[in-house]
Design a protein around this motif. Sequence first.
Motif, PDB file in Angstrom:
ATOM      1  N   GLY A   3       0.817  -1.206   0.000  1.00 42.14           N
ATOM      2  CA  GLY A   3       0.000   0.000   0.000  1.00 42.14           C
ATOM      3  C   GLY A   3       0.853   1.259   0.000  1.00 42.14           C
ATOM      4  N   GLU A   4       2.007   1.209   0.729  1.00 38.71           N
ATOM      5  CA  GLU A   4       2.868   2.386   0.784  1.00 38.71           C
ATOM      6  C   GLU A   4       3.520   2.667  -0.565  1.00 38.71           C
ATOM      7  OE1 GLU A   4       2.793  -0.064   2.928  1.00 38.71           O
ATOM      8  OE2 GLU A   4       2.129   0.877   4.786  1.00 38.71           O
ATOM      9  N   ASP A   5       3.796   1.602  -1.347  1.00 38.46           N
ATOM     10  CA  ASP A   5       4.476   1.773  -2.625  1.00 38.46           C
ATOM     11  C   ASP A   5       3.523   2.141  -3.751  1.00 38.46           C
ATOM     12  OD1 ASP A   5       6.838   0.985  -1.403  1.00 38.46           O
ATOM     13  OD2 ASP A   5       6.488  -1.131  -1.845  1.00 38.46           O
ATOM     14  N   ALA A   6       2.239   1.902  -3.576  1.00 36.93           N
ATOM     15  CA  ALA A   6       1.274   2.095  -4.659  1.00 36.93           C
ATOM     16  C   ALA A   6       1.132   3.573  -4.994  1.00 36.93           C
ATOM     17  CB  ALA A   6      -0.077   1.519  -4.264  1.00 36.93           C
ATOM     18  N   PRO A   7       1.084   3.914  -6.277  1.00 34.99           N
ATOM     19  CA  PRO A   7       0.879   5.319  -6.665  1.00 34.99           C
ATOM     20  C   PRO A   7      -0.507   5.787  -6.271  1.00 34.99           C
ATOM     21  CG  PRO A   7       0.713   3.879  -8.573  1.00 34.99           C
ATOM     22  CD  PRO A   7       1.176   3.028  -7.440  1.00 34.99           C
ATOM     23  N   MET A   8      -0.686   7.093  -6.232  1.00 35.58           N
ATOM     24  CA  MET A   8      -1.964   7.673  -5.846  1.00 35.58           C
ATOM     25  C   MET A   8      -2.529   8.475  -7.014  1.00 35.58           C
ATOM     26  SD  MET A   8      -2.227   6.705  -2.644  1.00 35.58           S
ATOM     27  CE  MET A   8      -3.335   7.827  -1.798  1.00 35.58           C
ATOM     28  N   GLY A   9      -3.823   8.793  -6.928  1.00 32.28           N
ATOM     29  CA  GLY A   9      -4.462   9.645  -7.918  1.00 32.28           C
ATOM     30  C   GLY A   9      -4.450   9.043  -9.308  1.00 32.28           C
ATOM     31  N   LEU A  10      -4.227   9.899 -10.307  1.00 30.69           N
ATOM     32  CA  LEU A  10      -4.251   9.445 -11.700  1.00 30.69           C
ATOM     33  C   LEU A  10      -3.141   8.455 -11.998  1.00 30.69           C
ATOM     34  CD1 LEU A  10      -5.080  12.784 -13.573  1.00 30.69           C
ATOM     35  CD2 LEU A  10      -6.623  10.885 -13.023  1.00 30.69           C
ATOM     36  N   ARG A  11      -2.019   8.549 -11.274  1.00 39.23           N
ATOM     37  CA  ARG A  11      -0.933   7.594 -11.491  1.00 39.23           C
ATOM     38  C   ARG A  11      -1.362   6.176 -11.168  1.00 39.23           C
ATOM     39  NH1 ARG A  11       3.942   9.419  -8.040  1.00 39.23           N
ATOM     40  NH2 ARG A  11       2.229   9.843  -6.588  1.00 39.23           N
ATOM     41  N   ARG A  12      -2.294   6.043 -10.223  1.00 39.46           N
ATOM     42  CA  ARG A  12      -2.788   4.705  -9.894  1.00 39.46           C
ATOM     43  C   ARG A  12      -3.566   4.113 -11.070  1.00 39.46           C
ATOM     44  NH1 ARG A  12      -4.785   2.482  -4.226  1.00 39.46           N
ATOM     45  NH2 ARG A  12      -2.647   3.128  -3.932  1.00 39.46           N
ATOM     46  N   PHE A  13      -4.340   4.947 -11.753  1.00 41.97           N
ATOM     47  CA  PHE A  13      -5.076   4.452 -12.910  1.00 41.97           C
ATOM     48  C   PHE A  13      -4.131   4.114 -14.059  1.00 41.97           C
ATOM     49  CE2 PHE A  13      -8.409   7.130 -10.821  1.00 41.97           C
ATOM     50  CZ  PHE A  13      -9.214   6.065 -10.433  1.00 41.97           C
ATOM     51  N   ARG A  14      -3.043   4.880 -14.208  1.00 41.49           N
ATOM     52  CA  ARG A  14      -2.053   4.524 -15.225  1.00 41.49           C
ATOM     53  C   ARG A  14      -1.381   3.197 -14.902  1.00 41.49           C
ATOM     54  NH1 ARG A  14      -0.722  10.186 -15.190  1.00 41.49           N
ATOM     55  NH2 ARG A  14       1.073   9.799 -13.834  1.00 41.49           N
ATOM     56  N   ALA A  15      -1.188   2.935 -13.604  1.00 40.56           N
ATOM     57  CA  ALA A  15      -0.558   1.682 -13.195  1.00 40.56           C
ATOM     58  C   ALA A  15      -1.412   0.475 -13.556  1.00 40.56           C
ATOM     59  CB  ALA A  15      -0.288   1.707 -11.689  1.00 40.56           C
ATOM     60  N   VAL A  16      -2.729   0.673 -13.651  1.00 38.65           N
ATOM     61  CA  VAL A  16      -3.608  -0.429 -14.033  1.00 38.65           C
ATOM     62  C   VAL A  16      -3.197  -0.992 -15.387  1.00 38.65           C
ATOM     63  CG1 VAL A  16      -5.974  -1.005 -14.722  1.00 38.65           C
ATOM     64  CG2 VAL A  16      -5.567   0.375 -12.674  1.00 38.65           C
ATOM     65  N   PHE A  17      -2.813  -0.099 -16.290  1.00 35.57           N
ATOM     66  CA  PHE A  17      -2.525  -0.513 -17.665  1.00 35.57           C
ATOM     67  C   PHE A  17      -1.035  -0.760 -17.901  1.00 35.57           C
ATOM     68  CE2 PHE A  17      -6.454   2.001 -17.864  1.00 35.57           C
ATOM     69  CZ  PHE A  17      -7.304   1.029 -18.360  1.00 35.57           C
ATOM     70  N   ILE A 269     -12.911   8.707  -7.677  1.00 30.47           N
ATOM     71  CA  ILE A 269     -12.398   9.058  -6.342  1.00 30.47           C
ATOM     72  C   ILE A 269     -12.106   7.794  -5.539  1.00 30.47           C
ATOM     73  CG2 ILE A 269     -12.997  10.121  -4.126  1.00 30.47           C
ATOM     74  CD1 ILE A 269     -14.619  12.199  -5.711  1.00 30.47           C
ATOM     75  N   TYR A 270     -13.021   6.835  -5.590  1.00 28.38           N
ATOM     76  CA  TYR A 270     -12.857   5.606  -4.797  1.00 28.38           C
ATOM     77  C   TYR A 270     -11.632   4.816  -5.239  1.00 28.38           C
ATOM     78  CZ  TYR A 270     -14.055   1.169  -2.534  1.00 28.38           C
ATOM     79  OH  TYR A 270     -14.027   0.029  -1.770  1.00 28.38           O
ATOM     80  N   GLY A 271     -11.381   4.784  -6.546  1.00 31.39           N
ATOM     81  CA  GLY A 271     -10.269   3.991  -7.048  1.00 31.39           C
ATOM     82  C   GLY A 271      -8.932   4.689  -7.047  1.00 31.39           C
ATOM     83  N   SER A 272      -8.898   5.963  -6.687  1.00 32.24           N
ATOM     84  CA  SER A 272      -7.666   6.744  -6.831  1.00 32.24           C
ATOM     85  C   SER A 272      -6.709   6.595  -5.660  1.00 32.24           C
ATOM     86  CB  SER A 272      -8.014   8.224  -7.005  1.00 32.24           C
ATOM     87  OG  SER A 272      -8.625   8.741  -5.820  1.00 32.24           O
ATOM     88  N   ARG A 273      -7.136   5.962  -4.570  1.00 33.78           N
ATOM     89  CA  ARG A 273      -6.277   5.866  -3.387  1.00 33.78           C
ATOM     90  C   ARG A 273      -6.696   4.686  -2.529  1.00 33.78           C
ATOM     91  NH1 ARG A 273      -7.356   9.566   1.599  1.00 33.78           N
ATOM     92  NH2 ARG A 273      -6.763   7.548   2.477  1.00 33.78           N
ATOM     93  N   ASP A 274      -5.898   4.399  -1.508  1.00 32.85           N
ATOM     94  CA  ASP A 274      -6.249   3.384  -0.514  1.00 32.85           C
ATOM     95  C   ASP A 274      -7.170   4.012   0.520  1.00 32.85           C
ATOM     96  OD1 ASP A 274      -4.537   1.421  -1.622  1.00 32.85           O
ATOM     97  OD2 ASP A 274      -2.826   2.384  -0.651  1.00 32.85           O
ATOM     98  N   TRP A 275      -8.184   3.275   0.909  1.00 37.17           N
ATOM     99  CA  TRP A 275      -9.088   3.743   1.952  1.00 37.17           C
ATOM    100  C   TRP A 275      -8.979   2.799   3.147  1.00 37.17           C
ATOM    101  CZ3 TRP A 275     -11.322   8.358   1.083  1.00 37.17           C
ATOM    102  CH2 TRP A 275     -11.377   8.800  -0.240  1.00 37.17           C
TER     103      TRP A 275
END
Length: 405
Positions: A3-17, A269-275
Motif C-alpha cells: 500500500g505504501e508503494d502504490a501510486p496515488m491519484g491518476l498515477r494509480r489508474f495509469r498503473a492499471v494498464f 475518487i474511490y479507485g484513486s487511493r487506498d481507503w
Amino acid sequence: MTGEDAPMGLRRFRAVFADRRVRWAAAGAVTGRLAQTIMPLALLLAGQKRLHDFAAAGAVVAMYALVSAVGAPAVGRLIDRWGVRALVGFAAISGAATVGLATSRTATGMIGFAAVAGVSTPPLGASLRAVVVRVLPQPIQAAALSLDSVATEVLFIVGPTVAGVAAAIAAPSVALFGCAALMLLGAVVFIPSAAGGSPHTAQAGRRPLPSVAVLARLLPVLAMTTALTFTIGVIEVSVTARAAEWQSIESAGALLGFWALGSVVGGLIYGSRDWPGSPRGHALLLLPAMGLGFAALALAGNVAAMYPLMVLAGLGVAPALTNLARLVASQAPAGRDTEAFAWFGASTALGGAAGVAVAGAVVDRWSAGAGLVTAATLTVATTVLVPVLRSKSAPGGAPKVTAPR
C-alpha cells in the motif's frame, strides 16, 4: 507492491494498464461489451419494424436478456476450464445468431435466435475482472475495478445512443450486424491477455467444485448485488416518472445523465487511493450513504433542484458496485474467478430488470416519490447482509482482498 508503494491519484489508474495483459483484456472487453449495450435497443427497434408489434419485440428483448443472465455462469465456468481463447468460439456462435436476428422475419425465429445469441454471449466483463484479480497487485485492483464500473456507466449511455443513430441513419439490422462484428472482434482482441498462464491452471490436480457450491459461497454478496441493482432500476423509473409528474418528461434523460456523472466521479475518487478498512467495512458505509442520497431525491420540488441531487445520489453507485466486485473476488474459489464474476454480472442484470418492473407498478399505484423512498429504504436495509459475508475465503479459495494500509 504494498500500500505504501502504490501510486496515488491518476498515477494509480495509469498503473492499471502497466501490465499488457490488462491492456488487451480491457480493449477486448470494452469492444465486446459495447455490442452488448447496443443489442437491447437494436433488438427492440428491429423487432418492432419486422413484426409491427411492440409486445412481440419486447418478448424478443426479454428472451435475450434473460438467457444472457442465466447462461453467463455456465459459460464463465467453461472459460475458467478452457481458457480465454474459448471466448472466440462463444462470440462466433452468438454473432451468427445475431446475424440470424438481423435477417429473421417471424416472431418465432427472432425469439429462437435471441435465445441462442443470449446464452452464448461471451462473458467479457467477467473475464476482464478475472484478469484484473489474477495479474494485478492488490493495491491496484480497486482502481482497476473502479475503472471497470466507470466504463460500464459510459457504455450504457453510448450503446443505446449508437443503436438509435444506426437505426435512424440506416436500419436496426445494421446495428445488429455491427453487434455481431464488435462481439467477435472483442473476443479476438482479448486473447493476448492469456499470455503467461491460464486461469484454470490453479485447479490442476484438484476435483473442481460444482457450480452449486460456488453459488452457495457467493450467495450473500450476490444477494447484496441483486438488491442494490434492484434499487438502481427503481431509481431509473421513479426519476422518469417524477419528471413526467412535473410535466417535464424531456428532462428525464438529462437527469439520469447527471446521475451517471455522479457515479463516474465517485468511482474515480474511490479507485484513486487506498481507503482504511476492508471491503466489508466499506460496504457498511457506502450502502447507507447511497440510501440517504436516494432519499434526498424525494425532497426535490422541481427539475432544477433535482439536478444537483442526482449528482449527489450517483456518487456512491460506482464505488458500491466496485466494492461488491472486490467482495466477489474475496469469496471466489481458486480458478473460478470468471464464473464468480459471471454470477455477479447475472445478479446485476436480473436485479436491474426486476427493479424496473416493480418500480413501474409502484409508480402507477402510488407515486414517483413512493418509488424513490422504496429504493432508499431497500438500499439501507441491504447492510444487514454484510455481517453474513465470509471474513475470509475458505481453504483453497482466492485470497482475501483488503485495502492496504
